[in-house]
Scaffold this motif. Structure first.
Motif, PDB file in Angstrom:
ATOM      1  N   PHE A 237      -0.788 -11.869  14.841  1.00  0.00           N
ATOM      2  CA  PHE A 237      -1.435 -10.702  14.308  1.00  0.00           C
ATOM      3  C   PHE A 237      -0.633  -9.245  13.938  1.00  0.00           C
ATOM      4  N   ALA A 238       0.323  -9.027  14.889  1.00  0.00           N
ATOM      5  CA  ALA A 238       1.197  -7.969  14.854  1.00  0.00           C
ATOM      6  C   ALA A 238       1.847  -8.039  13.508  1.00  0.00           C
ATOM      7  N   ARG A 239       2.562  -9.012  13.296  1.00  0.00           N
ATOM      8  CA  ARG A 239       3.343  -9.210  12.074  1.00  0.00           C
ATOM      9  C   ARG A 239       2.596  -9.241  10.894  1.00  0.00           C
ATOM     10  N   ILE A 240       1.413  -9.819  10.633  1.00  0.00           N
ATOM     11  CA  ILE A 240       0.447  -9.823   9.827  1.00  0.00           C
ATOM     12  C   ILE A 240      -0.057  -8.428   9.303  1.00  0.00           C
ATOM     13  N   PHE A 241      -0.215  -7.447  10.649  1.00  0.00           N
ATOM     14  CA  PHE A 241      -0.416  -6.300  10.242  1.00  0.00           C
ATOM     15  C   PHE A 241       0.832  -5.552   9.502  1.00  0.00           C
ATOM     16  N   VAL A 242       1.858  -5.548  10.071  1.00  0.00           N
ATOM     17  CA  VAL A 242       2.922  -4.667   9.777  1.00  0.00           C
ATOM     18  C   VAL A 242       3.341  -5.023   8.392  1.00  0.00           C
ATOM     19  N   GLU A 243       3.110  -6.403   8.067  1.00  0.00           N
ATOM     20  CA  GLU A 243       3.793  -6.777   6.578  1.00  0.00           C
ATOM     21  C   GLU A 243       2.709  -5.830   5.400  1.00  0.00           C
ATOM     22  N   LEU A 244       1.660  -5.191   5.804  1.00  0.00           N
ATOM     23  CA  LEU A 244       0.951  -4.278   5.000  1.00  0.00           C
ATOM     24  C   LEU A 244       2.042  -3.060   4.603  1.00  0.00           C
ATOM     25  N   PHE A 245       2.730  -2.954   5.578  1.00  0.00           N
ATOM     26  CA  PHE A 245       3.539  -1.671   5.236  1.00  0.00           C
ATOM     27  C   PHE A 245       5.068  -1.955   5.128  1.00  0.00           C
ATOM     28  N   ARG A 246       5.454  -3.359   5.073  1.00  0.00           N
ATOM     29  CA  ARG A 246       6.783  -3.590   5.156  1.00  0.00           C
ATOM     30  C   ARG A 246       6.959  -4.007   3.588  1.00  0.00           C
ATOM     31  N   GLN A 247       8.307  -3.643   2.915  1.00  0.00           N
ATOM     32  CA  GLN A 247       8.683  -4.029   1.666  1.00  0.00           C
ATOM     33  C   GLN A 247       8.938  -5.501   1.610  1.00  0.00           C
ATOM     34  N   PRO A 248       8.362  -6.367   0.696  1.00  0.00           N
ATOM     35  CA  PRO A 248       8.520  -7.648   0.872  1.00  0.00           C
ATOM     36  C   PRO A 248       9.767  -8.047   0.076  1.00  0.00           C
ATOM     37  N   ASP A 249      10.276  -9.360   0.519  1.00  0.00           N
ATOM     38  CA  ASP A 249      11.627  -9.673  -0.149  1.00  0.00           C
ATOM     39  C   ASP A 249      11.475  -9.586  -1.818  1.00  0.00           C
ATOM     40  N   PHE A 250      12.677  -9.203  -2.529  1.00  0.00           N
ATOM     41  CA  PHE A 250      12.596  -8.884  -3.677  1.00  0.00           C
ATOM     42  C   PHE A 250      12.416  -9.998  -4.777  1.00  0.00           C
ATOM     43  N   GLN A 251      12.752 -11.444  -4.157  1.00  0.00           N
ATOM     44  CA  GLN A 251      12.434 -12.689  -4.977  1.00  0.00           C
ATOM     45  C   GLN A 251      10.901 -12.615  -5.235  1.00  0.00           C
ATOM     46  N   PHE A 252      10.021 -11.947  -4.406  1.00  0.00           N
ATOM     47  CA  PHE A 252       8.616 -12.385  -4.236  1.00  0.00           C
ATOM     48  C   PHE A 252       8.013 -11.162  -5.296  1.00  0.00           C
ATOM     49  N   VAL A 253       8.706 -10.188  -5.569  1.00  0.00           N
ATOM     50  CA  VAL A 253       8.243  -9.186  -6.352  1.00  0.00           C
ATOM     51  C   VAL A 253       8.514  -9.108  -7.880  1.00  0.00           C
ATOM     52  N   SER A 254       7.349  -9.008  -8.689  1.00  0.00           N
ATOM     53  CA  SER A 254       7.648  -8.980 -10.300  1.00  0.00           C
ATOM     54  C   SER A 254       6.651  -7.920 -10.673  1.00  0.00           C
ATOM     55  N   PRO A 255       6.722  -7.782 -12.341  1.00  0.00           N
ATOM     56  CA  PRO A 255       5.845  -6.870 -12.735  1.00  0.00           C
ATOM     57  C   PRO A 255       4.361  -7.377 -12.672  1.00  0.00           C
ATOM     58  N   ASP A 256       4.033  -8.685 -12.513  1.00  0.00           N
ATOM     59  CA  ASP A 256       2.875  -9.306 -12.344  1.00  0.00           C
ATOM     60  C   ASP A 256       2.517  -9.259 -11.070  1.00  0.00           C
ATOM     61  N   ASN A 257       3.354  -8.937  -9.932  1.00  0.00           N
ATOM     62  CA  ASN A 257       3.141  -9.330  -8.295  1.00  0.00           C
ATOM     63  C   ASN A 257       3.875  -8.208  -7.732  1.00  0.00           C
ATOM     64  N   PRO A 258       3.587  -6.968  -7.966  1.00  0.00           N
ATOM     65  CA  PRO A 258       4.084  -5.746  -7.349  1.00  0.00           C
ATOM     66  C   PRO A 258       4.043  -5.900  -5.961  1.00  0.00           C
ATOM     67  N   MET A 259       3.016  -6.330  -5.320  1.00  0.00           N
ATOM     68  CA  MET A 259       2.989  -6.245  -3.957  1.00  0.00           C
ATOM     69  C   MET A 259       3.838  -7.235  -3.295  1.00  0.00           C
ATOM     70  N   GLY A 260       4.520  -8.405  -4.038  1.00  0.00           N
ATOM     71  CA  GLY A 260       5.260  -9.215  -3.523  1.00  0.00           C
ATOM     72  C   GLY A 260       4.638 -10.363  -2.620  1.00  0.00           C
ATOM     73  N   TYR A 261       3.487 -10.777  -3.190  1.00  0.00           N
ATOM     74  CA  TYR A 261       2.704 -11.684  -2.331  1.00  0.00           C
ATOM     75  C   TYR A 261       3.444 -13.189  -2.708  1.00  0.00           C
ATOM     76  N   ALA A 262       3.330 -13.987  -1.368  1.00  0.00           N
ATOM     77  CA  ALA A 262       4.028 -15.359  -1.804  1.00  0.00           C
ATOM     78  C   ALA A 262       2.986 -16.314  -2.385  1.00  0.00           C
ATOM     79  N   VAL A 263       1.691 -16.038  -2.088  1.00  0.00           N
ATOM     80  CA  VAL A 263       0.595 -16.620  -2.745  1.00  0.00           C
ATOM     81  C   VAL A 263      -0.416 -15.527  -2.902  1.00  0.00           C
TER      82      VAL A 263
END
Length: 296
Positions: A237-263
């Protein structure tokens, strides 16, 4: 004008020496691993020397067995952490550059991979020595938060794994071109959440204190699996919460997915860190359920 904090002038190397034409350096990240492992080891040794804390007033391991287990755990952390980073975060890159997989000095370790490595090492060790698996897992759960705390502090010193852009007063302008480039952000260079410190506080200090309180005040070690279960749930739960504030890995970020969601589905989704933390929460709940079973 936005009030932000300037990143302190810190070097990732504590010191470096040259011997026989080769340079050897002690880095903060290596020191964090060493400190976390040593403190965790001493915590477990202190616990097994107090048999009254354990089921039937009998510790699951001797101090000598704890020292032997330490070697297995170190291997699990290193191999699991590295392979977890390779397969969870950059599988295509390392498929094209397989010779770089053993190059640990270039960075790249994944906590979830290290956790899997530790679990495998623990299962093999306890089966070999006839040690109660759940009680041994409880001991390691208490030993883990110090390593998490020092590891996240080292991440901050190394100016890596920083957070999403922020205009909060404690936001930090991290060094480096990539850290200071925030698409659509009004201020250049932009400031970011010091998410490494959020994780150090939640995963290290808060979770560690909670587990020690459960052991000291609630006799949690007498219910095999309870402490390990609380660790998995708490970390997840701590990691899930902090991920709201953590920059996602660049390979998951795209113009269609600016939040860097894996799913993702619609406008929502889960980052890779959140996705990998869900099985931890599920495992923790299972362990908590097992710990509540009546003992024969």
């Amino acid at each position: 004008m936005q009030a932000v904090l300037t990143f302190p002038d810190l070097d990732s190397e504590i010191f470096a020496i040259s011997l026989f034409g080769m340079e050897f350096a002690l880095r903060w990240y290596a020191l964090a691993y060493i400190a976390g492992i040593l403190i965790g080891w001493r915590l477990v040794v202190a616990l097994v020397k107090r048999p009254r804390l354990w089921p039937g007033d009998r510790a699951p391991m001797t101090p000598a067995q704890v020292e032997e287990l330490l070697t297995w755990i170190i291997l699990g952390i290193i191999l699991g952490g590295r392979l977890g980073f390779v397969f969870f975060y950059k599988p295509l890159y390392y498929l094209q550059h397989p010779l770089e997989i053993p190059m640990l000095w270039q960075g790249g370790m994944a906590f979830h991979g290290g956790l899997l490595g530790v679990i495998l090492a623990l299962v093999l060790f306890t089966r070999r020595h006839g040690i109660a698996l759940l009680s041994a897992a409880d001991a390691l759960a208490i030993a883990t938060p110090p390593g998490l705390f020092f590891g996240r502090i080292a991440n901050f010193i190394n100016a890596e794994l920083w957070g999403r852009p922020s205009d909060l007063p404690w936001a930090v302008v991290f060094p480096g071109e990539f850290a200071q480039y925030c698409p659509g952000w009004e201020t250049v260079p932009c400031a970011r959440h010091p998410s490494q410190l959020y994780e150090a506080g939640l995963e290290g200090l808060v979770l560690g204190a909670a587990l020690l309180w459960l052991v000291a005040r609630r006799d949690a070690l007498k219910r095999p699996g309870a402490v390990a279960g609380m660790f998995f749930v708490g970390y997840g739960f701590a990691r899930i919460f902090v991920e709201l504030f953590r920059q996602p890995d660049f390979q998951f970020v795209s113009p269609d997915n600016p939040m860097g969601y894996a799913v993702q589905w619609g406008g929502a989704g889960l980052t890779q860190g959140q996705l990998l933390s869900l099985p931890m929460v599920a495992l923790g709940l299972i362990l908590l359920a097992l710990s509540r079973r009546p003992r024969a």
